[in-house]
Every structure is written in structure tokens, then in C-alpha cells.
Design a protein around this motif. Structure first.
Motif, PDB file in Angstrom:
ATOM      1  N   ARG A  91       0.816  -1.216   0.000  1.00 24.92           N
ATOM      2  CA  ARG A  91       0.000   0.000   0.000  1.00 24.92           C
ATOM      3  C   ARG A  91       0.848   1.264   0.000  1.00 24.92           C
ATOM      4  O   ARG A  91       0.323   2.370  -0.052  1.00 24.92           O
ATOM      5  CB  ARG A  91      -0.919   0.012   1.225  1.00 24.92           C
ATOM      6  N   SER A 102      -0.341  -0.637  -4.757  1.00 21.10           N
ATOM      7  CA  SER A 102      -1.502   0.255  -4.756  1.00 21.10           C
ATOM      8  C   SER A 102      -1.446   1.240  -5.914  1.00 21.10           C
ATOM      9  O   SER A 102      -0.409   1.833  -6.211  1.00 21.10           O
ATOM     10  CB  SER A 102      -1.541   1.019  -3.426  1.00 21.10           C
ATOM     11  N   SER A 109      -8.388   3.153  -4.028  1.00 19.40           N
ATOM     12  CA  SER A 109      -7.212   2.373  -4.409  1.00 19.40           C
ATOM     13  C   SER A 109      -7.586   1.003  -4.964  1.00 19.40           C
ATOM     14  O   SER A 109      -8.542   0.377  -4.511  1.00 19.40           O
ATOM     15  CB  SER A 109      -6.290   2.154  -3.203  1.00 19.40           C
ATOM     16  N   GLN A 148      -0.138   6.945  -7.215  1.00 17.49           N
ATOM     17  CA  GLN A 148       0.505   5.793  -6.587  1.00 17.49           C
ATOM     18  C   GLN A 148       1.243   6.296  -5.342  1.00 17.49           C
ATOM     19  O   GLN A 148       2.195   7.039  -5.449  1.00 17.49           O
ATOM     20  CB  GLN A 148       1.496   5.109  -7.527  1.00 17.49           C
ATOM     21  N   PRO A 149       0.753   5.883  -4.134  1.00 19.95           N
ATOM     22  CA  PRO A 149      -0.360   4.965  -3.901  1.00 19.95           C
ATOM     23  C   PRO A 149      -1.700   5.633  -4.200  1.00 19.95           C
ATOM     24  O   PRO A 149      -1.779   6.850  -4.343  1.00 19.95           O
ATOM     25  CB  PRO A 149      -0.224   4.641  -2.404  1.00 19.95           C
ATOM     26  N   ARG A 220      -2.855  -5.418  -3.644  1.00 19.30           N
ATOM     27  CA  ARG A 220      -2.592  -4.320  -2.710  1.00 19.30           C
ATOM     28  C   ARG A 220      -3.026  -4.651  -1.288  1.00 19.30           C
ATOM     29  O   ARG A 220      -2.381  -4.288  -0.315  1.00 19.30           O
ATOM     30  CB  ARG A 220      -3.298  -3.063  -3.224  1.00 19.30           C
TER      31      ARG A 220
END
Length: 355
Positions: A91, A102, A109, A148-149, A220
Motif C-alpha cells: 500500500r 496500490s 485504491s 501511486q499509492p 494491494r
């Protein structure tokens, strides 16, 4: 009675390790106390396994080793242990971005399924995930910022931007759906890492697979997980909530695990063949307990979007699976079925083109 020393237990461990680690139930082998509550009972070889005893593993509870001309009995202690998994944080923020981590928008997400590339040129990389992961609002032509994340993992607009929504498969209420797939165009190729978390380079993708095949994936939320194809060519009703509601997908695959394999945030994660790492199916939905993954063959996406798995030196290969029309295999879409998937290309001006 002579008690085994740690040196003797270690010598035995070194002798046993090459063969015992091949046992399907064994996770590890080392040295420790024969009885942790009574250290004076000496050392032992410790085997960490999904078993209750040495006998259950087909080995003796005590083994003999000759040390400096003296025969020593070294006890074996088995500790019941499940599969040992990495506790990597998928994550978090990572640069360059590989598959398995993620990804998303400010709204939430999902997971980077693969780093893809155009074909045959193989000069432009993309982030591949689901339509419902990379569009914001869901299923619309807004040129959404890719973070991202993702937003559910504290991804911040502009600061964590890695790309923008490029193309996506339109999800439709009153028509047959085959895929939930989208691509994000990165701000630059170098921000993407054409590898898969914990696995490395993915060699390419397969055109089909069959009931019973063994898969693995990184998501994730659930991290590294293993699953088995329970059914193929399955028609399912998937609830997206909101204005989209429940929509129908045809000829999907159901992949099950003994622990959760598909939880919120795992959307977009790609199942790989367990034995050779070829990309096989794309997870996009599942049951509340996480034990069931709903997926579609990654080959459908690759053909419709004209892409391939990205590799450090170009595009991955396509491994053709000869199904001979056997319905135990996931079927390939016909040209007409592929054309029925409406792919929306999002321009920088937010105008759209249907392909």
C-alpha cells in the motif's frame, strides 16, 4: 545419554536441508532446543511444517550423525507452521512502480495488475488495472489523475501523480460485459518498473487456462496469495453500487483460495501461473469473505487493447494454449465479441474516441 550439541544439530540440519525443503509441507529447517522449556535437554533440528510430527512427514523423530568418529543421536522437533509469506507493504509509495502495488485515483485504491506496453512497437509503457480503479468518477471519460499509492492509501493529487487515464472498457448495464479493464498513460516511461512484486519479470501471457490450474498473485490488500481455478466460462452478476448497479459478465473465471484472495483494494491484480509466472487472469471482483475471485482471461484485454506484458527489454511473449474446443478451458473471444467491447480513449482535452 549423550545430548546433542548445537554444533551436532547444525551438522545434521545442513545434511537434511536440501531434501527436506523439497517436501510440500515443509516451510523451514533450523536448529534450536529439543525442549525450549528444558534447555538442558540439548539441541535439536527444528522443522517448521504443516504437520504435527516427524512421523507425519515420513522421517524419524531421531536421526544419527557421526561427528569426529562418534555417533550422535540428534532429535527432530516439528513445529506446526502455515505457509511463510512476505509482509511487504503493497500500500506504500514506490518508485519506479511495479505490478502488485496500490494504484488508483483520489477516490480510492486498487492494484497495478501489470506494466503493459504497446504492440508491436513496445516503446510506450502503461499501467494496467480495472476500469473501476482508474476512472474517476466511475466509468466516465474524465481524464482522471492516476496516483501511486491510490487515494485510499493517502495518495495525494499532483504529489503522487504517476499518470493519467488513457483508455478504458466501458462498463454497461444493459449489455453483455466481458472485461473490466483500463490503461493509464504514465507521466514518463521511467516511472514504471516492468516487473511484478515478489516475482520479478513476467515472461508474457497465456491465451487460455483450464479448470484446476494453480495460480498466484500479489494484490494491494491481501499481498501474495495462491488460488485454484474452480470454474471457467461462468456468467456472473457483479454489483458495482451507485448508478451502475448490478451488471452481467459472461464467460468469466472463478478462482478460489483457502485464505482471502480478493478483498477491496485487490481489484486489478493479475493472476499468474504458479509454475512459470505467465500472466493468466485479471481479478476485478469477489465475495465478501475474500475466498472467491472473479476474473477474466488477460488475453482478452491484451487483444482488445493491442498490448503485451512489458519487459525490461521489450514485450513479453504470447504462449498459445491449444484448447481443442474443450469447455474445461477458458474460451477465447471471437472477433465479433472482442469488437463488442467498447474501448473509450480519453484525450487530454477530455474529448473521447470510441475504438
Amino acid at each position: 545419554m549423550n545430548l546433542a550439541t548445537f554444533a551436532e544439530a547444525y551438522a545434521m540440519k545442513e545434511r537434511m536441508a536440501p531434501s527436506i525443503l523439497k517436501h510440500s509441507k515443509v516451510q523451514g529447517i533450523g536448529v534450536g532446543y529439543h525442549d525450549p522449556q528444558r534447555p538442558k535437554k540439548g539441541a535439536a533440528v527444528i522443522i517448521y511444517a504443516d504437520a504435527l510430527s516427524a512421523v507425519a512427514l515420513g522421517i524419524a523423530s531421531t536421526v544419527s550423525i557421526s561427528v569426529k568418529g562418534k555417533s550422535v543421536n540428534v532429535p527432530i522437533r516439528v513445529v506446526k507452521t502455515g505457509k511463510i509469506r512476505s509482509h511487504a507493504n503493497y500500500r506504500g509509495r514506490i518508485r519506479p512502480v511495479p505490478a502488485g502495488y496500490s494504484i488508483g485515483t483520489s477516490a480510492g485504491s486498487g492494484t497495478v495488475g501489470l506494466i503493459a506496453t504497446n504492440f508491436p512497437g513496445a516503446n510506450q509503457r502503461y499501467i494496467f488495472s480495472n476500469t473501476h480503479v482508474l476512472t474517476n468518477p466511475l466509468n466516465t471519460n474524465v481524464r482522471a489523475e492516476t496516483l501511486q499509492p491510490g487515494g485510499a492509501d493517502n495518495g495525494r493529487p499532483r504529489v503522487d501523480r504517476v499518470g493519467f487515464l488513457s483508455r478504458y472498457a466501458l462498463l454497461r448495464r444493459n449489455a453483455t460485459n466481458f472485461i473490466d479493464a483500463a490503461l493509464s498513460l504514465p507521466v514518463r516511461n521511467s516511472i514504471l518498473n516492468p516487473r511484478y512484486a515478489t516475482v520479478g519479470v513476467v515472461p508474457g501471457h497465456v491465451t487460455s487456462y483450464r479448470v484446476g490450474d494453480r495460480f498466484k498473485k500479489v494484490g494491494r490488500t491481501t499481498g501474495l496469495r495462491f488460488g485454484r481455478v474452480d470454474s471457467v466460462n461462468t456468467d456472473v452478476q457483479v454489483d458495482y453500487g451507485g448508478n451502475l448497479g448490478v451488471i452481467t459478465f459472461r464467460n468469466q473465471s472463478v478462482i478460489i483460495g483457502t485464505s482471502p484472495v480478493s478483498l477491496p483494494g485487490d481489484s486489478g491484480s493479475v493472476w499468474l501461473r504458479r509454475d512459470n509466472n505467465f500472466a493468466s487472469a485479471v481479478n476485478y471482483a469477489g465475495t465478501a469473505d475474500g475466498l472467491t475471485s472473479i476474473a477474466f482471461p488477460v488475453d482478452w484485454f491484451m487483444r482488445r487493447f493491442r498490448t503485451r506484458v512489458a519487459r525490461p527489454s521489450g514485450a513479453g511473449i504470447v504462449r498459445n494454449v491449444n484448447t481443442n474446443g474443450n469447455p474445461a478451458f477458458a474460451r477465447r473471444l471471437t472477433a465479433r465479441e472482442l469488437a463488442s467491447i467498447r474501448v473509450i480513449q480519453v484525450r487530454s482535452s477530455s474529448t473521447i474516441t470510441k475504438r
